[in-house]
Design an enzyme around this catalytic site. Structure first.
Site, PDB file in Angstrom:
ATOM      1  N   LYS A  80      -7.827   6.641   6.663  1.00  0.00           N
ATOM      2  CA  LYS A  80      -6.645   7.500   6.518  1.00  0.00           C
ATOM      3  C   LYS A  80      -6.781   8.664   7.485  1.00  0.00           C
ATOM      4  O   LYS A  80      -7.905   9.064   7.838  1.00  0.00           O
ATOM      5  CB  LYS A  80      -6.569   8.050   5.083  1.00  0.00           C
ATOM      6  CG  LYS A  80      -5.199   8.512   4.674  1.00  0.00           C
ATOM      7  CD  LYS A  80      -4.475   7.467   3.856  1.00  0.00           C
ATOM      8  CE  LYS A  80      -3.172   7.979   3.301  1.00  0.00           C
ATOM      9  NZ  LYS A  80      -2.553   7.031   2.384  1.00  0.00           N
ATOM     10  N   GLY A 180       9.384  13.161  -9.635  1.00  0.00           N
ATOM     11  CA  GLY A 180       9.584  13.111  -8.184  1.00  0.00           C
ATOM     12  C   GLY A 180      10.518  11.973  -7.845  1.00  0.00           C
ATOM     13  O   GLY A 180      10.231  10.820  -8.167  1.00  0.00           O
ATOM     14  N   VAL A 181      11.673  12.311  -7.246  1.00  0.00           N
ATOM     15  CA  VAL A 181      12.603  11.231  -6.846  1.00  0.00           C
ATOM     16  C   VAL A 181      12.812  11.276  -5.335  1.00  0.00           C
ATOM     17  O   VAL A 181      13.914  11.460  -4.839  1.00  0.00           O
ATOM     18  CB  VAL A 181      13.969  11.267  -7.593  1.00  0.00           C
ATOM     19  CG1 VAL A 181      14.021  10.239  -8.678  1.00  0.00           C
ATOM     20  CG2 VAL A 181      14.330  12.639  -8.114  1.00  0.00           C
ATOM     21  N   GLY A 182      11.695  11.120  -4.604  1.00  0.00           N
ATOM     22  CA  GLY A 182      11.723  11.104  -3.144  1.00  0.00           C
ATOM     23  C   GLY A 182      11.961   9.701  -2.624  1.00  0.00           C
ATOM     24  O   GLY A 182      12.635   8.876  -3.262  1.00  0.00           O
ATOM     25  N   VAL A 184      10.206   6.832  -2.283  1.00  0.00           N
ATOM     26  CA  VAL A 184       9.858   5.653  -3.081  1.00  0.00           C
ATOM     27  C   VAL A 184      10.648   5.642  -4.387  1.00  0.00           C
ATOM     28  O   VAL A 184      11.264   4.636  -4.760  1.00  0.00           O
ATOM     29  CB  VAL A 184       8.340   5.598  -3.379  1.00  0.00           C
ATOM     30  CG1 VAL A 184       8.019   4.418  -4.290  1.00  0.00           C
ATOM     31  CG2 VAL A 184       7.542   5.500  -2.093  1.00  0.00           C
ATOM     32  N   ALA A 185      10.648   6.767  -5.086  1.00  0.00           N
ATOM     33  CA  ALA A 185      11.234   6.782  -6.432  1.00  0.00           C
ATOM     34  C   ALA A 185      12.750   6.622  -6.410  1.00  0.00           C
ATOM     35  O   ALA A 185      13.327   6.097  -7.368  1.00  0.00           O
ATOM     36  CB  ALA A 185      10.846   8.061  -7.158  1.00  0.00           C
ATOM     37  N   TYR A 186      13.384   7.060  -5.338  1.00  0.00           N
ATOM     38  CA  TYR A 186      14.848   6.857  -5.253  1.00  0.00           C
ATOM     39  C   TYR A 186      15.153   5.351  -5.332  1.00  0.00           C
ATOM     40  O   TYR A 186      15.998   4.908  -6.103  1.00  0.00           O
ATOM     41  CB  TYR A 186      15.387   7.466  -3.956  1.00  0.00           C
ATOM     42  CG  TYR A 186      16.819   7.078  -3.676  1.00  0.00           C
ATOM     43  CD1 TYR A 186      17.855   7.620  -4.437  1.00  0.00           C
ATOM     44  CD2 TYR A 186      17.129   6.139  -2.690  1.00  0.00           C
ATOM     45  CE1 TYR A 186      19.178   7.234  -4.208  1.00  0.00           C
ATOM     46  CE2 TYR A 186      18.434   5.752  -2.464  1.00  0.00           C
ATOM     47  CZ  TYR A 186      19.453   6.298  -3.223  1.00  0.00           C
ATOM     48  OH  TYR A 186      20.757   5.906  -2.995  1.00  0.00           O
TER      49      TYR A 186
HETATM   50  N1  LIG Z   1       6.029   5.962   0.847  1.00  0.00           N
HETATM   51  C1  LIG Z   1       5.243   4.940   0.586  1.00  0.00           C
HETATM   52  O1  LIG Z   1       5.449   3.819   1.060  1.00  0.00           O
HETATM   53  C2  LIG Z   1       4.067   5.142  -0.346  1.00  0.00           C
HETATM   54  C3  LIG Z   1       3.130   4.099  -0.474  1.00  0.00           C
HETATM   55  C4  LIG Z   1       2.077   4.253  -1.380  1.00  0.00           C
HETATM   56  C5  LIG Z   1       1.961   5.434  -2.097  1.00  0.00           C
HETATM   57  N2  LIG Z   1       2.880   6.425  -1.944  1.00  0.00           N
HETATM   58  C6  LIG Z   1       2.724   7.644  -2.757  1.00  0.00           C
HETATM   59  O2  LIG Z   1       3.870   7.802  -3.578  1.00  0.00           O
HETATM   60  C7  LIG Z   1       4.181   9.192  -3.754  1.00  0.00           C
HETATM   61  C8  LIG Z   1       5.600   9.446  -3.304  1.00  0.00           C
HETATM   62  O3  LIG Z   1       5.743   9.078  -1.935  1.00  0.00           O
HETATM   63  P1  LIG Z   1       7.132   9.297  -1.179  1.00  0.00           P
HETATM   64  O4  LIG Z   1       6.980   8.624   0.142  1.00  0.00           O
HETATM   65  O5  LIG Z   1       8.262   8.930  -2.061  1.00  0.00           O
HETATM   66  O6  LIG Z   1       7.093  10.866  -0.962  1.00  0.00           O
HETATM   67  P2  LIG Z   1       8.301  11.895  -0.906  1.00  0.00           P
HETATM   68  O7  LIG Z   1       7.761  13.143  -0.326  1.00  0.00           O
HETATM   69  O8  LIG Z   1       9.507  11.268  -0.285  1.00  0.00           O
HETATM   70  O9  LIG Z   1       8.660  12.120  -2.453  1.00  0.00           O
HETATM   71  C9  LIG Z   1       7.930  12.928  -3.310  1.00  0.00           C
HETATM   72  C10 LIG Z   1       8.920  13.722  -4.171  1.00  0.00           C
HETATM   73  O10 LIG Z   1       8.181  14.449  -5.121  1.00  0.00           O
HETATM   74  C11 LIG Z   1       8.767  15.726  -5.251  1.00  0.00           C
HETATM   75  N3  LIG Z   1       7.804  16.661  -5.822  1.00  0.00           N
HETATM   76  C12 LIG Z   1       6.792  17.322  -5.220  1.00  0.00           C
HETATM   77  N4  LIG Z   1       6.136  18.092  -6.104  1.00  0.00           N
HETATM   78  C13 LIG Z   1       6.705  17.862  -7.304  1.00  0.00           C
HETATM   79  C14 LIG Z   1       6.466  18.351  -8.625  1.00  0.00           C
HETATM   80  N5  LIG Z   1       5.508  19.230  -8.877  1.00  0.00           N
HETATM   81  N6  LIG Z   1       7.246  17.891  -9.629  1.00  0.00           N
HETATM   82  C15 LIG Z   1       8.245  17.010  -9.383  1.00  0.00           C
HETATM   83  N7  LIG Z   1       8.538  16.549  -8.154  1.00  0.00           N
HETATM   84  C16 LIG Z   1       7.778  16.967  -7.136  1.00  0.00           C
HETATM   85  C17 LIG Z   1       9.227  16.066  -3.854  1.00  0.00           C
HETATM   86  O11 LIG Z   1      10.223  17.086  -3.851  1.00  0.00           O
HETATM   87  C18 LIG Z   1       9.758  14.719  -3.364  1.00  0.00           C
HETATM   88  O12 LIG Z   1      11.132  14.548  -3.670  1.00  0.00           O
HETATM   89  C19 LIG Z   1       3.104   9.941  -2.934  1.00  0.00           C
HETATM   90  O13 LIG Z   1       2.042  10.281  -3.792  1.00  0.00           O
HETATM   91  C20 LIG Z   1       2.629   8.906  -1.928  1.00  0.00           C
HETATM   92  O14 LIG Z   1       1.299   9.136  -1.511  1.00  0.00           O
HETATM   93  C21 LIG Z   1       3.921   6.301  -1.088  1.00  0.00           C
HETATM   94  C1  LIG Z   2      -0.035   2.028   5.284  1.00  0.00           C
HETATM   95  C2  LIG Z   2       0.863   2.913   4.512  1.00  0.00           C
HETATM   96  C3  LIG Z   2       2.152   2.309   4.299  1.00  0.00           C
HETATM   97  C4  LIG Z   2       0.102   3.353   3.346  1.00  0.00           C
HETATM   98  C5  LIG Z   2       0.765   4.239   2.322  1.00  0.00           C
HETATM   99  N1  LIG Z   2       0.989   5.556   2.815  1.00  0.00           N
HETATM  100  C6  LIG Z   2      -0.169   4.219   1.134  1.00  0.00           C
HETATM  101  O1  LIG Z   2      -0.664   5.223   0.688  1.00  0.00           O
HETATM  102  O2  LIG Z   2      -0.406   3.140   0.620  1.00  0.00           O
END
Ligand SMILES: NC(=O)c1ccc[n+]([C@@H]2O[C@H](COP(=O)([O-])OP(=O)(O)OC[C@H]3O[C@@H](n4cnc5c(N)ncnc54)[C@H](O)[C@@H]3O)[C@@H](O)[C@H]2O)c1
Ligand SMILES: CC(C)C[C@H](N)C(=O)O
Length: 364
Positions: A80, A180-182, A184-186
């Site tokens: 990472k 958190g509705v960013g 992924v969660a959206y």
């Molecule tokens: N994007 C991916 O493909 C992916 C893959 C594996 C793991 N993840 C993990 O999933 C999580 C979300 O990723 P993402 O890409 O959606 O990120 P993102 O930044 O788009 O979404 C995160 C959301 O959480 C909100 N947030 C932050 N602090 C908060 C709090 N204290 N209370 C409530 N909401 C809060 C943010 O405002 C944002 O809307 C992260 O931990 C990331 O490491 C993401």
């Molecule tokens: C390779 C990436 C898509 C990895 C992603 N950020 C994860 O934590 O799994």
């Protein structure tokens, strides 16, 4: 922090510091373990308060990727990167290109992708300098933004956890509290809404909450109230370490299943969930859809094939619950066993000689 001591304790291979004065790049690449293949893991950009905090995050996240990739059955090791800086104000073209050259210098030992604070556009800039990057624009034959596929995997894993807790994997009518509705969660909320689940959401970003309320009929609660909701499932999709001494006693759910990395503050919190009879879908397994998707680029990306493989998260989570019951251990530990056993088997297996060009004697 005694860095070599820490690296020795958790068996890290390599830690690389990258600095470029012109662009302001300060990046730390951590490579944990390459037994299974090149280390693949995303690049996080975050405004770390201290350098020590950044180093710790890089190390912790890299080890998580070793386990994630191993449990997902990928022939990839774990690594990472963290870039120190504010993703909203400190990015520039030169920064990601300079970073791309550092990755190129590792000659394939490390392959990157998106993580919190980085985007497809950033990956495209890295790609100007190196091929060791995934999640670049689909125009290059790549998989693009991994978040929707991560969400699909979380949805599959949540169904497997519901089956374990409720004897049915239907989420219809289930109440799901989403933190958190960013990105992924959206998309996760979209899948859940389509299955007629009831959604409760909390986010520090009001615009994200408004979108979920408008599009999915979600109910908004304050960020501090999300843990104590009368819900069936808690889906942490924001930060790490949110299952901790303060929050665990507030939970009224039977299932914890969400996208966030490093959800357990400490392993003992996973044991506590187990004691409380709460079904926990281990974070690095349920959220492995993103890495499974970008890893498919190594075979020439095929979206249908990648989605099929992501659907397998359902079976992997089910297998982990079986190991948990067989060995009488919490699910996080069962997941670690699954990953560690695969790495140990591959490390032990006999390696026959393969010609790789270096032994051909044609270069003399
Ligand atoms: N994007 C991916 O493909 C992916 C893959 C594996 C793991 N993840 C993990 O999933 C999580 C979300 O990723 P993402 O890409 O959606 O990120 P993102 O930044 O788009 O979404 C995160 C959301 O959480 C909100 N947030 C932050 N602090 C908060 C709090 N204290 N209370 C409530 N909401 C809060 C943010 O405002 C944002 O809307 C992260 O931990 C990331 O490491 C993401
Ligand atoms: C390779 C990436 C898509 C990895 C992603 N950020 C994860 O934590 O799994």
């Amino acid at each position: 922090m005694e860095i070599f001591k820490y690296m020795e304790t958790y068996d890290y291979e390599q830690l690389i510091f990258c600095q470029d004065k012109t662009s302001g790049l300060k990046a730390i690449i951590a490579i944990h373990d390459t037994t299974l293949g090149p280390a693949l893991g995303g690049t996080r950009m975050w405004n770390y308060a201290t350098e020590e905090e950044a180093i710790e995050d890089a190390l912790r996240l890299a080890k998580g990727m070793t386990y994630k990739n191993a449990a997902a059955g990928l022939n990839l090791g774990g690594g990472k990167t963290v870039i120190i800086g504010d993703p909203l104000t400190d990015k520039n073209e030169e920064m990601f290109r300079a970073f791309g050259r550092f990755i190129q210098g590792l000659n394939g030992r490390y392959i990157t992708a998106e993580d919190v604070g980085t985007t497809v556009a950033d990956m495209d800039l890295i790609h100007e300098e190196t091929n060791y990057v995934t999640g670049i624009s689909p125009a290059f034959g790549s998989s693009g933004n991994p978040s929707p596929v991560t969400a699909y995997g979380v949805y599959m894993g949540m169904k497997a956890a519901a089956m374990e807790a409720y004897g049915s994997d239907s989420l219809e009518g289930k109440t799901i509290a989403v933190q958190g509705v960013g990105n992924v969660a959206y998309k996760l909320c979209d899948f859940l809404h389509q299955e007629s689940a009831k959604l409760i959401v909390a986010d520090i970003n009001q615009a994200s909450v408004d979108r979920a309320v408008k599009e999915f009929g979600a109910t908004q609660v304050d960020v501090s109230e999300i843990y104590s909701q009368e819900a069936d499932i808690f889906a942490p999709c924001a930060l790490g370490a949110i299952i901790n001494d303060d929050t665990i006693s507030q939970l009224k759910v039977k299932v914890v299943a969400g996208a966030a990395n490093n959800q357990l503050k400490e392993p003992r919190h996973g044991d506590k969930l187990h004691e409380m009879g709460i079904v926990y879908a281990p974070d690095y397994v349920i959220n492995s859809g993103g890495v499974i998707n970008v890893a498919d680029e190594l075979n020439g990306y095929n979206h249908e094939r990648a989605l099929k493989r992501v659907e397998g998260i359902y079976d992997t989570i089910t297998r982990i619950f079986e190991i948990s019951k067989r060995d009488g251990v919490a699910s996080y530990m069962a997941a670690d066993r699954l990953a560690e056993e695969r790495i140990a088997r591959m490390a032990k297996s006999r390696r026959q000689f393969l010609q790789n060009g270096k032994h051909s004697l044609t270069n003399r």
